[in-house]
Motif scaffolding. Sequence first.
Motif, PDB file in Angstrom:
ATOM      1  N   TYR A 177      -4.558 -11.352  -1.922  1.00 43.56           N
ATOM      2  CA  TYR A 177      -4.496  -9.981  -1.395  1.00 43.56           C
ATOM      3  C   TYR A 177      -4.149 -10.053   0.084  1.00 43.56           C
ATOM      4  O   TYR A 177      -4.375 -11.064   0.741  1.00 43.56           O
ATOM      5  CB  TYR A 177      -5.867  -9.298  -1.500  1.00 43.56           C
ATOM      6  N   GLU A 179      -6.762   2.929   4.154  1.00 45.05           N
ATOM      7  CA  GLU A 179      -7.875   2.806   3.201  1.00 45.05           C
ATOM      8  C   GLU A 179      -7.672   3.785   2.043  1.00 45.05           C
ATOM      9  O   GLU A 179      -8.386   3.742   1.041  1.00 45.05           O
ATOM     10  CB  GLU A 179      -9.210   3.039   3.919  1.00 45.05           C
ATOM     11  N   CYS A 207     -12.251  -2.695 -10.142  1.00 42.63           N
ATOM     12  CA  CYS A 207     -12.061  -4.134  -9.928  1.00 42.63           C
ATOM     13  C   CYS A 207     -10.578  -4.471 -10.034  1.00 42.63           C
ATOM     14  O   CYS A 207      -9.895  -3.973 -10.923  1.00 42.63           O
ATOM     15  CB  CYS A 207     -12.849  -4.886 -11.009  1.00 42.63           C
ATOM     16  N   ASN A 242     -11.014  -3.700   2.845  1.00 40.00           N
ATOM     17  CA  ASN A 242     -11.217  -2.279   2.544  1.00 40.00           C
ATOM     18  C   ASN A 242     -11.841  -2.060   1.163  1.00 40.00           C
ATOM     19  O   ASN A 242     -12.619  -1.123   0.968  1.00 40.00           O
ATOM     20  CB  ASN A 242      -9.884  -1.515   2.606  1.00 40.00           C
ATOM     21  N   CYS A 243     -11.491  -2.905   0.200  1.00 40.39           N
ATOM     22  CA  CYS A 243     -12.044  -2.758  -1.153  1.00 40.39           C
ATOM     23  C   CYS A 243     -13.566  -2.837  -1.124  1.00 40.39           C
ATOM     24  O   CYS A 243     -14.257  -2.004  -1.715  1.00 40.39           O
ATOM     25  CB  CYS A 243     -11.494  -3.847  -2.068  1.00 40.39           C
ATOM     26  N   PRO A 289      -7.431   1.831  -1.484  1.00 33.72           N
ATOM     27  CA  PRO A 289      -8.613   1.699  -2.348  1.00 33.72           C
ATOM     28  C   PRO A 289      -9.230   3.048  -2.740  1.00 33.72           C
ATOM     29  O   PRO A 289      -9.757   3.165  -3.854  1.00 33.72           O
ATOM     30  CB  PRO A 289      -9.595   0.861  -1.516  1.00 33.72           C
ATOM     31  N   THR A 320       0.822  -1.216   0.000  1.00 31.75           N
ATOM     32  CA  THR A 320       0.000   0.000   0.000  1.00 31.75           C
ATOM     33  C   THR A 320       0.856   1.266   0.000  1.00 31.75           C
ATOM     34  O   THR A 320       0.368   2.333  -0.351  1.00 31.75           O
ATOM     35  CB  THR A 320      -0.985   0.016   1.181  1.00 31.75           C
ATOM     36  N   TYR A 344      -8.074  -6.268   1.218  1.00 38.20           N
ATOM     37  CA  TYR A 344      -9.188  -7.009   0.622  1.00 38.20           C
ATOM     38  C   TYR A 344     -10.511  -6.529   1.210  1.00 38.20           C
ATOM     39  O   TYR A 344     -11.460  -6.206   0.497  1.00 38.20           O
ATOM     40  CB  TYR A 344      -8.977  -8.503   0.891  1.00 38.20           C
ATOM     41  N   PRO A 381     -12.470  -7.026  -5.395  1.00 41.37           N
ATOM     42  CA  PRO A 381     -11.189  -7.729  -5.553  1.00 41.37           C
ATOM     43  C   PRO A 381     -11.452  -9.191  -5.902  1.00 41.37           C
ATOM     44  O   PRO A 381     -11.921  -9.951  -5.066  1.00 41.37           O
ATOM     45  CB  PRO A 381     -10.544  -7.585  -4.168  1.00 41.37           C
ATOM     46  N   ILE A 417     -15.262  -1.469  -4.571  1.00 34.91           N
ATOM     47  CA  ILE A 417     -14.283  -2.102  -5.461  1.00 34.91           C
ATOM     48  C   ILE A 417     -14.377  -3.615  -5.263  1.00 34.91           C
ATOM     49  O   ILE A 417     -14.409  -4.088  -4.129  1.00 34.91           O
ATOM     50  CB  ILE A 417     -12.843  -1.648  -5.134  1.00 34.91           C
ATOM     51  N   ASN A 450     -15.675   0.083  -0.297  1.00 38.46           N
ATOM     52  CA  ASN A 450     -15.611   1.235  -1.185  1.00 38.46           C
ATOM     53  C   ASN A 450     -16.108   0.949  -2.596  1.00 38.46           C
ATOM     54  O   ASN A 450     -15.806   1.686  -3.529  1.00 38.46           O
ATOM     55  CB  ASN A 450     -14.163   1.747  -1.239  1.00 38.46           C
TER      56      ASN A 450
END
Lengths: 201, 466
Positions: free
Chosen positions: A103, A84, A97, A110-111, A87, A21, A108, A118, A116, A114
């Motif tokens: 991950y 975060e 995506c 956090n996606c 993401p 990250t 994973y 994964p 997203i 939001n």
Amino acid sequence: MKPFKKLSAIAAPLPMINVDTDVIIPKQFLRTIKRSGLGKSAFFDIRYNEDGSEKPDFVLNKPAYRNAEILITGANFGCGSSREHAPWALLDFGIRCVIAASYSDIFYSNCFKNGILPVILPQAQIDELMKEAEENPGAPIEVDLEKQVVTRGNKFSFPFEVDSFRKHCLVNGLDDIGLTLQKEAHISSFEKDTKSKRPWI
Amino acid sequence: MKPRTLFEKIWDDHVVHRTDDGTCVLYIDRHLVHEVTSPQAFEGLRMAGRKVRKPEATLAVADHNVPTYDRSLPIKEEESRIQIETLSKNCAEFGITLFDMKDKRQGIVHIIGPEQGFTQPGMTIVCGDSHTSTHGAFGALAFGIGTSEVEHVLATQTLIQKPAKTMRITVDGKLSPGVTAKDMILAIIGKIGTAGGTGYVIEYAGEAVRSLSMAGRMTMCNMSIEGGARAGMIAPDEVTFKYIKGRPMAPKNDNWDKAVEYWRSLNSDDGAKYDVEVALKAEEIPPLVTWGTTPEDIVPITGAVPSPADFTDPNKKKSVERMLEYMNLKPGTKMQDITIDKVFIGSCTNARIEDLREVAKIVEGKKIAGTVEAMIVPGSGLVKEQAETEGLDKIFIASGFDWREPGCSMCLGMNSDQLKPGERCASTSNRNFEGRQGRGGRTHLMSPAMAAAAAIKGKLTDVRDL
């Protein structure tokens, strides 16, 4: 949160393992008190030169992939810090995506918070997707969350697994705080119970 | 009842609600908050008109962004100042206790929790920070969360979770002289890999773990996340209870006795099943350093930089080539021939009083190399005060170290403490990622004793030879 049902979009190949990250969004951009506006800083160190100009070799700087909404990448994507902002930065850039073999747990999770998705696929399928995205940059890939499948026309169709609760929240764009607050009676009763069982808490 | 692991016992005691697919609403006993990952969570509460459910279960501190220079001066970086002020405003508005920059209890969030007795065995503890795993050293279930989950905890005092898989890592035997808890956890990460613990909660066991002080146990649990595990834990024992007793937020009187009785039940039962078991021998662990840009890239200090040809996985091979280029290292170079520019002693991994005492023992009466800039950043105001009471600061300053104010500092370089491009650092922190300590900076992770030795020699050094 924007629901995620189905996406047909350009996929950018980022063939690196252990993308942490700190690479997705370096520390200097964490000083913000907002969620928005991080897209221009996503992948900062590998995307821009020191003078601020773009590195032409970085995939998201290449004309064919500038509008990518899917990122295909190596294992253990999003490892390291819980930020975060990672993401948030991807989403603000336009990525909806990510497809990888694995991950980090926090990234994973956090996606999903939001909008997203994964997707986890076996490495052999990732390799195939990566090759496809490199060889046919403009051709879109389809990711269908409801059917849990990644497809490319008649070329391939890769089913994937996803936790049913997370899928439910993502497909419907649900705020899970609201869902938990519906269980207020359970929480209160648990707290009362704790007072007698573990009074020092 | 079937035998349960420590993790399962804590989990079972915190389930508020379970649905048929196994998704649980898990009660959170303690929540730590810092300035970087919380502003958007408080903003979310405000937008939705929600309150903090249990303000007394949350403790806040500014640590990531704070300057480590003179605290009486204004913060130079505007955005950092705003973020720190925002934390103060949010805590005042929502009724949360805050240790601000002028409070001597201020420090790195994972150092102050245990220091205050806020961290206790059997608790669920979370924080918007991946190194929350540190608190597992007390036999707590402690893990890092994202900002959306911070908001969820503030609003509901719970999280939505599914149980993790369990891994037990047993280190039998005794550590050799010059080998520390840091070397032990680096050895573990080297063995399981940087993603080896993904999806697992790790329990550390065995004689070498049991023999550690709380400081050493915290160092180990802290870096669980570098092996991919969201949480690491060690069953509580007399060492744990002795550490907690009398701390400001520890249970008192009758509650103390009740708490200790409960804490004594927090051992994995005989016959409890783990999904994975890993074993290491303490005697086989030498002082270790990292050579690459992931924490799994370890090598004994007596070893050499590896070559891409040493790896079979094509993706790792490619990654090794990139790492060697980034680190500006040639395969075969002896680790002890690598010269350094900076030394950083600090971070939630290694900035406790015990770490500073280790460093003082090695540098006392010696000068750091003329080519090296070295800084020591204590983990909290109380660690700083204790070090000064013991006269450690005088030893450090006489050796040529910079003695700073507490904070996260150059572990992640959010404040002005950073590596410049190309600079090489011996660091007691937890991450050697590209750019972590500053764009283009090159990090070698190691124990405080090894970093101290490197400072004296100006190059990576085997502390056993000093």
